[in-house]
Write an enzyme that holds these catalytic residues in place. Sequence first.
Site, PDB file in Angstrom:
ATOM      1  N   GLY A   1       0.826  -1.195   0.000  1.00  0.00           N
ATOM      2  CA  GLY A   1       0.000   0.000   0.000  1.00  0.00           C
ATOM      3  C   GLY A   1       0.864   1.250   0.000  1.00  0.00           C
ATOM      4  CB  VAL A   2       0.325   4.730  -0.594  1.00  0.00           C
ATOM      5  CG1 VAL A   2       0.438   4.384  -2.063  1.00  0.00           C
ATOM      6  CG2 VAL A   2      -1.112   4.931  -0.189  1.00  0.00           C
ATOM      7  N   GLY A   3       1.907   5.170   1.897  1.00  0.00           N
ATOM      8  CA  GLY A   3       1.995   5.805   3.210  1.00  0.00           C
ATOM      9  C   GLY A   3       3.285   5.482   3.911  1.00  0.00           C
TER      10      GLY A   3
ATOM     11  CB  VAL B   1       3.459   1.658   7.848  1.00  0.00           C
ATOM     12  CG1 VAL B   1       3.871   0.239   8.140  1.00  0.00           C
ATOM     13  CG2 VAL B   1       3.095   2.394   9.133  1.00  0.00           C
TER      14      VAL B   1
ATOM     15  CD  GLU C   1      -4.596  -1.226  -5.359  1.00  0.00           C
ATOM     16  OE1 GLU C   1      -5.383  -2.069  -4.937  1.00  0.00           O
ATOM     17  OE2 GLU C   1      -4.546  -0.079  -4.892  1.00  0.00           O
TER      18      GLU C   1
ATOM     19  N   GLY D   1      -7.884  -2.099  -3.283  1.00  0.00           N
ATOM     20  CA  GLY D   1      -7.440  -3.407  -3.756  1.00  0.00           C
ATOM     21  C   GLY D   1      -7.073  -4.352  -2.633  1.00  0.00           C
TER      22      GLY D   1
ATOM     23  CE  LYS E   1      -8.386  10.933  14.974  1.00  0.00           C
ATOM     24  NZ  LYS E   1      -8.404  12.176  14.214  1.00  0.00           N
TER      25      LYS E   1
END
Lengths: 498, 498
Positions: A262-264, A266, A287, A381, A401
């Site tokens: 995925g993105v980001g 981590v 993806e 996805g 948070k």
Amino acid sequence: MPALKSRVMGAEDAAALIQDGTTVGMSGFTGSGYPKAVPLALAAHIVAQHEAGNPFRVSVWTGASTGPELDGALAKANGIEFRLPYNSDPIAREKINRGEMNYFDMHLSQVAPMAWQGFLGPLDTAVVEVTGITADGGLIPSSSVGNNKTWLDRAKQIILEVNSWQNPALEGMHDIYYGTQLPPNRVPIPLVRPDDRIGEPLFRCDLDKIVAIVETDRPDRNLPFAPPDEVAFAIAGHLMDFFAHEVRVGRMPANLLPLQSGVGNVANAVLTGLVGSQFENLTAYTEVLQDGMLDLIDSGKLRMASATAFSLSPEASERINADMARYRDRMVLRPQEISNHPELIRRLGCIAMNGLIEADIYGNVNSTHVMGSRIQNGIGGSGDFARNAYVSIFMTPSTAKGGAISAIVPQVSHVDHITQDVQVLVTEQGLADLRGLAPKQRAALIIGKCAHPDYRPMLEDYYARASLSSYGRHAPSLLSEALSWHQRFIETGSMRLA
Amino acid sequence: MPALKSRVMGAEDAAALIQDGTTVGMSGFTGSGYPKAVPLALAAHIVAQHEAGNPFRVSVWTGASTGPELDGALAKANGIEFRLPYNSDPIAREKINRGEMNYFDMHLSQVAPMAWQGFLGPLDTAVVEVTGITADGGLIPSSSVGNNKTWLDRAKQIILEVNSWQNPALEGMHDIYYGTQLPPNRVPIPLVRPDDRIGEPLFRCDLDKIVAIVETDRPDRNLPFAPPDEVAFAIAGHLMDFFAHEVRVGRMPANLLPLQSGVGNVANAVLTGLVGSQFENLTAYTEVLQDGMLDLIDSGKLRMASATAFSLSPEASERINADMARYRDRMVLRPQEISNHPELIRRLGCIAMNGLIEADIYGNVNSTHVMGSRIQNGIGGSGDFARNAYVSIFMTPSTAKGGAISAIVPQVSHVDHITQDVQVLVTEQGLADLRGLAPKQRAALIIGKCAHPDYRPMLEDYYARASLSSYGRHAPSLLSEALSWHQRFIETGSMRLA
């Protein structure tokens, strides 16, 4: 082509060809390759219509998320009646969560097949960004492929944006597979390695359907890169240890298996971890290509990456644009029904690595709905990859948070990934290898390895009491408390006990 | 073969070859083709060991459910430490729900690949029912294929039960595909129609691993057929109307698409409905062949059925045994990693029809856990089919336990199938076509079309209040009430308000 030259016009004129109540299929996947002029002009047109007392809303289909000039502008104009298959725009999100916009959150592999299947209804207009039109009428894809092939095939009319900001050297990076069919005519997809090219570099297009061509020169939505923090690096560290262990015991090849990420924050930490690892000759079947993938290519560790779109920071975007011809040999962009196809993910044996909002003590994962009802982005996805992966990994900081939310809860408030599809769970606290385990075995590992120490005693207490008085003790639960952590957060702003 | 003759022995001697603490891979899928003598003898051996003060438990892997001589006997003997991938035996279920047996409830397509992958641990013994051994050492499969190929390949030692009750004419019905691999060596599975034969009729077997051959003459667990009731026929009627509509609007071929159907009352009503329908030249690509499938073949409507096992009543079993050579031309039994393979289900475009325990107003489905914690059977193949189907249908009576339980609830207490994988929901009240809809659109349809009138006002009331005060209004929920119907059932014996 002279015939097409006559259809070049301004964005306002092009937008005026889109009617109220119709469905528009737009290009765009994670802020790459989306149309940047026509949606803005359409939004302005909608505002003017509303001011004149006329209703005007459209249904918007895309590849995945887009940019503020598309989702943001149209949502702000109250111009979107129905949206699929994915959204991450904050203005659209707010409309959705106020109950003012209908949003169908879909498995990204299924968008194109479901459009062909017909129950989504007709597609009136395609608005697709390309980087050029060849002399014989082929369309050169942009920085994302997404569902563009399908929108071009199915739309009654086509509006093209030709974006000169995109690098002309993108040409040749794409692999557009035209072998898909509806059943009973489907055949095996002939892809056996992430490198395989099974299609064509250009989109086919019925040029008679092109009603407008708009020239643009605008950048993709490339968001600044947030460098990974300590928590992200701790998660990546646990994962590197896991990979090394799997190779050592013979359960993974020395060069691992095709990576999906995925993105980001981590995800980038994990890719950075791989740059510094012993693993060589890696591949990716995923993806999106994010900053960390470029680093992996530059390090010589990543041999080949297949995706459907870029998702880069402005700096990485500059880097790739400065050297596109070289990167092009190590990258393929495909339609999302191919990048995310269950057949291919299972065949290749991807290592799936996805984020989450929360997981519960049995390993159910909520990727989408904050407190069970407020959608964040969408499943994207993650379902395509998690269910079909060789190893399905979910990773998250153990709290959010500032500690007010525990990522590990007694019961998730919404389920996107069932326990069967969640094989490894990682937080900065540790890694739980859940493969082959029964519910109570999973609970012990997740609470012990993944929960934050501030919440661990609360989870242990819940689980101990559930084990005594649950209706069934296969997967003990206390129904009157299972969702109480979320309710407490809504009421007090924290999942902690007062 | 003379070498094998010497290994013929009684069930007690064979069972004595199985050690405490080991893992046994048994044949068997929905009461067909499971070993009937060795597990009983093993259970007696375990009881004797326990009486002598010795610990003795094994891990049991199968294809799916088996019979009382296997799961029932071993569970009663407290002989099962860990069980995968599916159970429907009442004694084993009770042990699991008392927390005394660990049960890993799996996607049936994934059992064999995960066994090859290695993290489930070693397989010590295979106990497999066959119908015979050919002169050159091939094993003739029995009335189920399940995971037998994998157990025979991976086990350190093999015990065969040769069951002369099974019809010798079964030989030739099976198609054992030996082309599977672990990644990165996987290739497309060359099956494009339910009829295709891509493998061999016999199991390969390393004869040196055979340590015992036990001769039996015992019937499969063939349960009496419960004729469909009015509710089941009402569900089937809605479904027939839906199919006719889909064909009329051009979204399905006139002969539909390969059918997948679960077992039981409602499933048989649907198959009976098809017997009386206008549809011709049907095919099935499914897990099990039940009574209704035979009726469909006899009616001339079903051209071909592919499955991994039979699941028949004693009468149907007699019917098929009396005429096996004829049925053999219209049936194929395959390994369950092929009958349930996501690649094939998606390629063929199956029409998936599965039952459920409960669904919620957004279309999440619970197939497994009564009141969220008490497992009934398991997810089985429903996840393999539901996610990859051309149309994924779930069907259920709208109430259970004489009306004390509503099959439609505010929020399911456990999720097996997420809303994206639940496209059509049918009860005797009506059919909700949820394809392409956002959560609030789904809720209106499910409450309006599927809920029982006794519970509809309660659902409307919950949903109306949730729509006003939910944290997010994408999929409105009231966390403090979402699971209260289940809690009320536990406390009062009914989901109804007092």
